[in-house]
Design an enzyme around this catalytic site. Structure first.
Site, PDB file in Angstrom:
ATOM      1  N   TYR A 141      -0.509  -5.487  -7.509  1.00 51.19           N
ATOM      2  CA  TYR A 141      -0.215  -6.573  -6.583  1.00 51.19           C
ATOM      3  C   TYR A 141      -1.160  -7.763  -6.775  1.00 51.19           C
ATOM      4  CZ  TYR A 141       2.796  -3.314  -3.998  1.00 51.19           C
ATOM      5  OH  TYR A 141       3.773  -2.434  -3.636  1.00 51.19           O
ATOM      6  N   LYS A 191      -1.894   8.898 -11.355  1.00 51.94           N
ATOM      7  CA  LYS A 191      -1.039   9.217 -12.507  1.00 51.94           C
ATOM      8  C   LYS A 191      -1.938   9.300 -13.729  1.00 51.94           C
ATOM      9  CE  LYS A 191       3.136  10.047 -14.101  1.00 51.94           C
ATOM     10  NZ  LYS A 191       3.789  11.350 -13.799  1.00 51.94           N
ATOM     11  N   ASP A 223       4.182  11.603  -8.674  1.00 52.86           N
ATOM     12  CA  ASP A 223       5.520  12.168  -8.588  1.00 52.86           C
ATOM     13  C   ASP A 223       5.510  13.505  -7.849  1.00 52.86           C
ATOM     14  OD1 ASP A 223       4.030  13.033 -10.737  1.00 52.86           O
ATOM     15  OD2 ASP A 223       5.657  12.945 -12.193  1.00 52.86           O
ATOM     16  N   ASP A 247       1.891   2.162  -1.086  1.00 51.83           N
ATOM     17  CA  ASP A 247       2.999   1.440  -0.467  1.00 51.83           C
ATOM     18  C   ASP A 247       4.259   2.311  -0.461  1.00 51.83           C
ATOM     19  OD1 ASP A 247       4.695  -0.475   0.546  1.00 51.83           O
ATOM     20  OD2 ASP A 247       4.373  -1.927  -1.043  1.00 51.83           O
ATOM     21  N   ASP A 251       5.944   4.605   2.926  1.00 58.54           N
ATOM     22  CA  ASP A 251       7.314   4.345   3.357  1.00 58.54           C
ATOM     23  C   ASP A 251       8.151   5.618   3.283  1.00 58.54           C
ATOM     24  OD1 ASP A 251       6.596   1.752   3.756  1.00 58.54           O
ATOM     25  OD2 ASP A 251       8.094   0.874   2.442  1.00 58.54           O
TER      26      ASP A 251
END
Length: 369
Positions: A141, A191, A223, A247, A251
């Protein structure tokens, strides 16, 4: 206590839900004898229309002078054609960067009364209490370079994921300190099998863990974490992760509690703390009076807990929310499987505000005994 709060209603349903959060804060101030001063400013799409920029200097200056900032939501589809630095979302990213809050706290608590609102089986959704700690000022970001260019007639887009040891260490300490106050388990999500930034992330978190031997640390690839969050969320206490992963995962976690409209967040670690519901601007329902204000109201409770250190007042708000839900009142997004009354945004705010006095009286009576 005197507290100066800058209110940024923003776009879409932001003004509707923020209005209810402010009403609840005013009632809390009245009950507990505090003086909360509110100052409202524009941000996002509303600011672009009013002042030509997503984060006007007057808004930023007011936020820097405040004790805390309460934000509604950012984003409006009609401005999606603008360049990235002129879009509403750029105002939110600039505000986060200017205030310096690097740790975003997102609690995921399943209310017993809302188990039927979750698409997950009741035995999976019941009793979940997770704190997601998301790094907020690094990663894709904010990393540079970024942009879209043309090479040999083809458009090429690029973003940069970048993290330093210092950035990782400071948010990791926030997460470990939180775990010390909870069940003393921390899951770091990365990751590391693919990304160098994640390899540095894991190494740094392991180094910080040496200062917190009481906390059990484990690591999950993002994942796998996404899968476990749906199939076995009870395995988590505190989840620590970088900006993009946090993020997405937070959610996703809304599935557990039944709706994004229920989730609150606090951004801490900078000069001024920022509080906002997790949901977006939801332009499809804006102005209809049906948005769920409980995430915004719960964000107001986090403001009282983390900035004002008024834990009793924060608990009053949380208990009032629970009382309203236990009584069967629901906004449309959490009405699945419910037999109670479906109410609108302002009605839900009225119910929570009305329950506050009763909750405060009960707590005072308990302490008196």
């Amino acid at each position: 206590m005197q507290l100066k709060i800058v209110v940024l209603p923003g776009d879409g349903v932001g003004p509707e839900v923020t209005e209810q959060a402010v009403r609840v804060l005013r009632e809390i101030a009245n009950i507990h004898g505090h003086n909360f001063l509110f100052e409202e400013h524009v941000i996002g799409g509303t600011a672009i229309k009013a002042a030509g920029a997503p984060l006007p200097s007057a808004t930023l200056d007011a936020c820097r002078r405040a004790d805390a900032v309460l934000l509604g939501a950012i984003g409006t589809p009609e401005l999606d054609h603008l360049s990235f630095d002129q879009r509403p979302e750029a105002g939110l990213l600039a505000l986060r960067q200017a205030l310096g809050g690097f740790a975003n706290l997102r609690p995921i608590n399943s209310h017993p009364a809302l188990v039927s609102a979750s698409p997950l089986r009741s035995e999976i959704a019941e009793g979940i209490d997770i704190l997601i700690v998301r790094e907020l000022l690094g990663g894709l970001y904010f990393g540079e370079p970024r942009g879209i260019s043309s090479r040999n007639g083809n458009s090429v887009a690029f973003n940069t994921m970048r993290y330093s040891v210092g950035e990782i260490e400071r948010v990791a300490r926030i997460a470990f300190e939180a775990a010390m106050q909870r069940r003393r388990k921390l899951t770091s999500v990365d990751k590391a099998n693919v990304l160098e930034t994640s390899q540095l992330w894991r190494q740094t978190v392991c180094c910080v863990a040496k200062d917190y031997p009481e906390v059990v640390l484990d690591h999950l690839y993002v994942d796998a974490a996404a899968m476990h969050l749906i199939t076995n969320p009870a395995r988590f206490d505190v989840m620590l992760t970088e900006n993009l992963f946090g993020d997405i995962l937070s959610d996703e976690a809304a599935v557990i509690v039944g709706s994004l409209g229920m989730l609150a967040s606090a951004t801490v670690g900078g000069s001024v703390d920022l509080y906002e519901p997790v949901h977006g601007s939801a332009p499809d329902i804006a102005g209809r009076g049906i948005a769920n204000p409980l995430g915004a109201i719960a964000s107001a409770a986090m403001l009282l807990r983390h900035t004002a250190r008024l834990d009793d007042a924060a608990k009053d708000i949380e208990l009032a929310i629970a009382e309203v839900l236990n009584a069967g009142h629901r906004t449309a997004d959490i009405a699945r499987g419910a037999r109670g009354e479906v109410v609108g945004t302002s009605e839900m705010g009225n119910l929570v505000t009305g329950a506050l006095a009763e909750v405060a009286d009960m707590r005072h009576a308990y302490h008196a005994v």
